[in-house]
Design a protein around this motif. Sequence first.
Motif, mmCIF file in Angstrom:
data_model
loop_
_atom_site.group_PDB
_atom_site.id
_atom_site.type_symbol
_atom_site.label_atom_id
_atom_site.label_comp_id
_atom_site.label_asym_id
_atom_site.label_seq_id
_atom_site.Cartn_x
_atom_site.Cartn_y
_atom_site.Cartn_z
ATOM 1 N N SER A 34 -12.821 37.116 171.028
ATOM 2 C CA SER A 34 -12.386 38.956 170.905
ATOM 3 C C SER A 34 -13.877 39.584 171.323
ATOM 4 O O SER A 34 -14.615 39.508 170.271
ATOM 5 N N PRO A 35 -12.963 41.124 171.822
ATOM 6 C CA PRO A 35 -13.558 42.180 171.542
ATOM 7 C C PRO A 35 -14.906 42.293 170.204
ATOM 8 O O PRO A 35 -15.369 43.784 170.353
ATOM 9 N N LEU A 36 -13.502 42.180 169.350
ATOM 10 C CA LEU A 36 -13.797 43.085 167.816
ATOM 11 C C LEU A 36 -15.528 42.920 167.688
ATOM 12 O O LEU A 36 -16.270 41.385 167.719
ATOM 13 N N ASP A 37 -15.949 43.167 166.613
ATOM 14 C CA ASP A 37 -17.707 43.097 166.315
ATOM 15 C C ASP A 37 -17.490 41.424 165.372
ATOM 16 O O ASP A 37 -18.542 41.043 165.702
ATOM 17 N N ARG A 38 -16.319 42.140 164.444
ATOM 18 C CA ARG A 38 -17.134 39.986 163.788
ATOM 19 C C ARG A 38 -17.036 38.694 164.748
ATOM 20 O O ARG A 38 -17.344 37.718 164.378
ATOM 21 N N ALA A 39 -16.251 38.577 165.346
ATOM 22 C CA ALA A 39 -16.007 37.769 166.702
ATOM 23 C C ALA A 39 -17.019 37.144 167.406
ATOM 24 O O ALA A 39 -18.268 36.253 167.357
ATOM 25 N N GLN A 40 -17.680 38.701 167.969
ATOM 26 C CA GLN A 40 -18.620 39.076 168.447
ATOM 27 C C GLN A 40 -20.176 38.701 168.036
ATOM 28 O O GLN A 40 -20.794 37.349 168.445
ATOM 29 N N GLU A 41 -20.118 38.862 166.401
ATOM 30 C CA GLU A 41 -21.129 38.381 166.418
ATOM 31 C C GLU A 41 -21.053 36.532 165.607
ATOM 32 O O GLU A 41 -21.841 35.747 165.496
ATOM 33 N N THR A 42 -20.017 36.173 165.239
ATOM 34 C CA THR A 42 -19.768 34.690 164.828
ATOM 35 C C THR A 42 -19.660 34.054 166.237
ATOM 36 O O THR A 42 -21.036 32.855 165.469
ATOM 37 N N ALA A 43 -19.783 34.393 167.090
ATOM 38 C CA ALA A 43 -20.125 33.507 167.956
ATOM 39 C C ALA A 43 -21.453 33.896 168.539
ATOM 40 O O ALA A 43 -21.588 32.754 169.533
ATOM 41 N N THR A 44 -22.165 34.818 168.427
ATOM 42 C CA THR A 44 -23.442 34.906 168.877
ATOM 43 C C THR A 44 -24.297 33.518 168.433
ATOM 44 O O THR A 44 -25.068 33.210 169.844
ATOM 45 N N PRO A 45 -24.830 32.964 167.789
ATOM 46 C CA PRO A 45 -25.532 32.440 167.425
ATOM 47 C C PRO A 45 -24.913 30.998 167.767
ATOM 48 O O PRO A 45 -25.811 29.828 167.914
ATOM 49 N N ILE A 46 -23.830 31.094 167.902
ATOM 50 C CA ILE A 46 -23.019 29.403 169.040
ATOM 51 C C ILE A 46 -23.960 29.426 169.963
ATOM 52 O O ILE A 46 -24.391 28.133 170.621
ATOM 53 N N ALA A 47 -23.159 30.845 170.944
ATOM 54 C CA ALA A 47 -23.876 30.740 172.395
ATOM 55 C C ALA A 47 -25.473 30.693 172.695
ATOM 56 O O ALA A 47 -25.610 30.066 173.658
ATOM 57 N N LYS A 48 -26.260 31.538 171.823
ATOM 58 C CA LYS A 48 -27.678 31.266 171.644
ATOM 59 C C LYS A 48 -28.227 29.853 171.047
ATOM 60 O O LYS A 48 -28.984 28.733 172.037
ATOM 61 N N ALA A 49 -27.110 29.442 170.334
ATOM 62 C CA ALA A 49 -27.757 27.316 170.353
ATOM 63 C C ALA A 49 -27.992 26.660 171.442
ATOM 64 O O ALA A 49 -28.234 25.654 171.688
ATOM 65 N N HIS A 50 -26.928 27.034 171.959
ATOM 66 C CA HIS A 50 -27.173 26.548 173.394
ATOM 67 C C HIS A 50 -27.421 27.070 175.334
ATOM 68 O O HIS A 50 -27.340 26.750 176.197
ATOM 69 N N GLY A 51 -27.793 28.307 174.714
ATOM 70 C CA GLY A 51 -28.192 28.398 176.016
ATOM 71 C C GLY A 51 -27.514 29.425 176.600
ATOM 72 O O GLY A 51 -27.926 29.440 178.006
ATOM 73 N N LEU A 52 -26.327 29.986 176.105
ATOM 74 C CA LEU A 52 -25.072 31.027 177.038
ATOM 75 C C LEU A 52 -25.100 31.924 176.673
ATOM 76 O O LEU A 52 -25.688 32.195 175.791
ATOM 77 N N ASP A 53 -24.755 32.531 178.092
ATOM 78 C CA ASP A 53 -24.065 33.979 177.687
ATOM 79 C C ASP A 53 -23.040 34.163 177.280
ATOM 80 O O ASP A 53 -21.930 33.188 177.296
ATOM 81 N N LEU A 54 -22.826 35.134 175.865
ATOM 82 C CA LEU A 54 -21.593 35.855 175.420
ATOM 83 C C LEU A 54 -20.451 35.667 176.519
ATOM 84 O O LEU A 54 -21.276 37.140 176.972
ATOM 85 N N ALA A 55 -18.887 35.357 176.255
ATOM 86 C CA ALA A 55 -18.300 35.733 177.325
ATOM 87 C C ALA A 55 -17.449 36.653 176.495
ATOM 88 O O ALA A 55 -17.592 36.038 174.669
ATOM 89 N N THR A 56 -16.747 38.049 176.833
ATOM 90 C CA THR A 56 -15.658 38.417 175.886
ATOM 91 C C THR A 56 -13.442 38.071 176.644
ATOM 92 O O THR A 56 -13.516 38.275 177.656
ATOM 93 N N ASP A 57 -13.184 38.129 176.095
ATOM 94 C CA ASP A 57 -11.801 37.267 176.632
ATOM 95 C C ASP A 57 -11.181 38.553 175.436
ATOM 96 O O ASP A 57 -10.723 38.323 174.535
ATOM 97 N N ARG A 58 -10.755 39.375 175.841
ATOM 98 C CA ARG A 58 -9.166 40.188 175.108
ATOM 99 C C ARG A 58 -8.222 39.937 174.439
ATOM 100 O O ARG A 58 -7.531 40.478 173.776
ATOM 101 N N ARG A 59 -7.629 38.256 174.824
ATOM 102 C CA ARG A 59 -6.553 38.503 174.548
ATOM 103 C C ARG A 59 -7.397 37.604 173.661
ATOM 104 O O ARG A 59 -6.093 36.727 172.913
ATOM 105 N N LEU A 60 -8.098 36.964 172.953
ATOM 106 C CA LEU A 60 -8.670 36.377 171.948
ATOM 107 C C LEU A 60 -8.213 37.514 170.445
ATOM 108 O O LEU A 60 -8.579 37.392 169.520
#
Length: 232
Positions: A65-91
């Motif tokens: 989701s584009p909201l700060d709390r969701a982006q911050e939660t997803a960041t370490p998961i993306a980093k652990a897998h060497g992935l860019d974090l995508a954003t989907d407003r539908r979430l």
Amino acid sequence: MSAASENAGNELTVVHLMRHGEVHNPDGILYGRLPGYHLSDLGRRMADRVAEHLSSRDITHVVASPLDRAQETATPIAKAHGLDLATDRRLIEAENVFEGKTFGVGDGALKNPDNWKHLVNPFRPSWGEPYIEQVVRMMGALDAARQAARGHEAVCVSHQLPIWIVRSFVEKRRLWHDPRKRQCTLASLTTFTYRGDRIVSVGYSEPARDLVPKHLLAGARPVKGQGKAFGA
């Protein structure tokens, strides 16, 4: 049917729909879609815990989701897998007319009779985004994640109500419900397994359960001054 088409139809893809971690919200505001609400220190620990839990999984797509709390939660998961974090407003979190206010029975926004008109229809619901609209956008987001991670796994970080509503739809339950009975704890994973483009199972887990305050666990008795649904 060709062998390639048959294989595609039997291909397994896993999409984990994750609720964000705890948010810093000392004033007890129903923050909804408001910007500027970030994870607390505990919320960041929750996010790190789930990232560690998923570190050995075959995750090829992380979206939030584009909201700060969701982006911050997803960041370490993306980093652990060497992935860019995508954003989907539908979430994104469900829209709510009480956003920006304190909310509770006998206090906050509900103390004002002018707000009572928003409570007349719990089936739609009358205080915010219709449940069926949440289903449509969340199913679209899940399908997009499935396609992006076809044959692998994806993580989508969202919010409690939209997660619970889309799970209820998939499991063929009524959409209106008692919010206290949602099985969607902070930093939990609601996991959809697809065979081809069809959901064949739904699972649920709480990798950070020991970090979640007891009054915020699903089914917990409310504690005065704690546990209100200020945002999800």
